[in-house]
Write a protein that holds these residues in place. Structure first.
Motif, PDB file in Angstrom:
ATOM      1  N   PHE A   8       0.830  -1.208   0.000  1.00 26.99           N
ATOM      2  CA  PHE A   8       0.000   0.000   0.000  1.00 26.99           C
ATOM      3  C   PHE A   8       0.860   1.252   0.000  1.00 26.99           C
ATOM      4  CE2 PHE A   8      -3.054  -2.931   2.001  1.00 26.99           C
ATOM      5  CZ  PHE A   8      -4.221  -2.588   1.352  1.00 26.99           C
ATOM      6  N   ASP A   9       0.531   2.177  -0.903  1.00 25.85           N
ATOM      7  CA  ASP A   9       1.015   3.541  -0.746  1.00 25.85           C
ATOM      8  C   ASP A   9       0.242   4.128   0.445  1.00 25.85           C
ATOM      9  OD1 ASP A   9       2.147   6.109  -1.407  1.00 25.85           O
ATOM     10  OD2 ASP A   9       0.206   6.637  -2.258  1.00 25.85           O
ATOM     11  N   LEU A  10       0.743   5.181   1.045  1.00 20.42           N
ATOM     12  CA  LEU A  10       0.070   5.748   2.228  1.00 20.42           C
ATOM     13  C   LEU A  10      -0.780   6.976   1.874  1.00 20.42           C
ATOM     14  CD1 LEU A  10      -0.245   5.942   5.384  1.00 20.42           C
ATOM     15  CD2 LEU A  10       1.779   7.412   5.337  1.00 20.42           C
ATOM     16  N   ASP A  11      -0.064   8.050   1.473  1.00 14.21           N
ATOM     17  CA  ASP A  11      -0.745   9.326   1.245  1.00 14.21           C
ATOM     18  C   ASP A  11      -1.639   9.231   0.009  1.00 14.21           C
ATOM     19  OD1 ASP A  11       0.617  10.793   3.361  1.00 14.21           O
ATOM     20  OD2 ASP A  11       2.408  10.608   2.151  1.00 14.21           O
ATOM     21  N   GLY A  12      -2.945   9.407   0.200  1.00 18.41           N
ATOM     22  CA  GLY A  12      -3.872   9.338  -0.928  1.00 18.41           C
ATOM     23  C   GLY A  12      -4.521   7.975  -1.100  1.00 18.41           C
ATOM     24  N   VAL A  13      -4.020   6.969  -0.386  1.00 17.66           N
ATOM     25  CA  VAL A  13      -4.625   5.635  -0.458  1.00 17.66           C
ATOM     26  C   VAL A  13      -5.201   5.250   0.918  1.00 17.66           C
ATOM     27  CG1 VAL A  13      -4.186   3.164  -0.850  1.00 17.66           C
ATOM     28  CG2 VAL A  13      -3.174   4.869  -2.372  1.00 17.66           C
ATOM     29  N   PHE A 168      -1.251  -0.758  -4.432  1.00 13.29           N
ATOM     30  CA  PHE A 168      -2.311   0.252  -4.461  1.00 13.29           C
ATOM     31  C   PHE A 168      -1.671   1.633  -4.433  1.00 13.29           C
ATOM     32  CE2 PHE A 168      -4.603  -3.467  -3.150  1.00 13.29           C
ATOM     33  CZ  PHE A 168      -5.863  -3.297  -3.713  1.00 13.29           C
ATOM     34  N   GLU A 169      -1.952   2.436  -5.438  1.00  6.42           N
ATOM     35  CA  GLU A 169      -1.285   3.735  -5.620  1.00  6.42           C
ATOM     36  C   GLU A 169      -2.254   4.816  -6.098  1.00  6.42           C
ATOM     37  OE1 GLU A 169       1.039   5.892  -5.605  1.00  6.42           O
ATOM     38  OE2 GLU A 169       2.713   4.776  -4.798  1.00  6.42           O
ATOM     39  N   ASP A 170      -2.043   6.048  -5.657  1.00  5.05           N
ATOM     40  CA  ASP A 170      -2.871   7.161  -6.156  1.00  5.05           C
ATOM     41  C   ASP A 170      -2.064   8.121  -7.030  1.00  5.05           C
ATOM     42  OD1 ASP A 170      -1.334   8.262  -3.992  1.00  5.05           O
ATOM     43  OD2 ASP A 170      -2.661  10.000  -4.090  1.00  5.05           O
ATOM     44  N   ALA A 171      -0.757   7.868  -7.174  1.00  2.23           N
ATOM     45  CA  ALA A 171       0.087   8.827  -7.906  1.00  2.23           C
ATOM     46  C   ALA A 171       0.642   8.204  -9.187  1.00  2.23           C
ATOM     47  CB  ALA A 171       1.251   9.271  -7.020  1.00  2.23           C
TER      48      ALA A 171
END
Ligand code: BG6
Ligand code: MG
Length: 219
Positions: A8-13, A168-171
């Motif tokens: 997991f990515d942290l910021d945004g996920v 899992f990524e938001d960027a």
């Protein structure tokens, strides 16, 4: 049946900290005398702290000495931490807790793979730190996303080969890093922005209930 693991990515996920990064960077831009907008802030998502400052200074067309940059990085982080230390469980993004429960039930291990040097503190604030098998963050890597280093270390922690890891990524930089690492990339957020991801969802609540089971079959 093949084993899979999740990074997991942290910021945004897991949490929406972009708003706090924005406030801290914006106040610096104000001090330096130029406009910094939410649109500009998009460019900093997934990017390391040092690189973020470089982008910010480029936007403002400002040149600083190395010493001044170090001073600014320190004060930006102090400002950012003033928001982070007030965070609580209510800031966990929708679907996160349910997803971690699902993974626990399926006995699928998960680790964090974040660019942030504040990752452990943030997870502690929202009471999720103990749930992760390992934390790989901005303190553990020498090369920032889109370099795949953070996720490759994550795979080692999961004791899995990269192609058995789901990220899992938001960027954009994060999706690129996952793809370069030869992992299964899941983009969380705007599908057009994250068009390079193998799978796309607006947020974690949209994940189909059998998502991991179907990956296990495909694997
Ligand atoms: C990433 C964020 O997760 O962490 C970036 O998306 C941020 O916006 C980077 O710059 C570094 O964070 P920190 O907490 O080390 O300043
Ligand atoms: Mg992110």
């Amino acid at each position: 049946m093949q084993k899979i693991g999740v990074i997991f990515d942290l910021d945004g996920v897991i949490v929406d900290t972009a708003k706090y990064h924005f406030l801290a960077w914006k106040s610096l831009a104000d001090e330096l005398g130029f406009q910094f907008t939410e649109t500009h802030n998009e460019l900093l998502k997934g990017v390391s702290r040092v690189k973020s400052l470089e982008i910010l200074l480029e936007i403002g067309n400002v040149t600083l000495s190395e010493r001044e940059k170090q001073k600014i990085l320190k004060s930006k982080n102090e400002h950012y931490l003033s928001y982070i230390t007030k965070m609580g469980q209510e800031e966990i993004l929708p679907g996160v807790t349910e997803l971690l429960d699902t993974l626990d039930n399926l006995k699928i291990d998960y680790v964090l793979g974040s660019a942030s040097k504040n990752a452990a503190l943030i997870l502690k604030q929202v009471n999720l730190l103990d749930r992760f098998k390992a934390i790989v963050d901005g303190n553990s890597v020498s090369r920032a996303k889109p370099d795949p280093e953070v996720f490759l270390i994550g795979a080692q922690k999961l004791q899995l080969s990269p192609e058995n890891c789901v990220v899992f990524e938001d960027a954009i930089a994060g999706v690129e890093a996952a793809n370069t690492a030869n992992m299964i990339s899941v983009g969380i957020g705007d599908k057009n922005t994250l068009s390079e991801a193998d799978y796309n969802f607006n947020d974690l609540t949209e994940l189909p209930s059998q998502f991991f089971q179907s990956l296990l079959v495909e694997n």
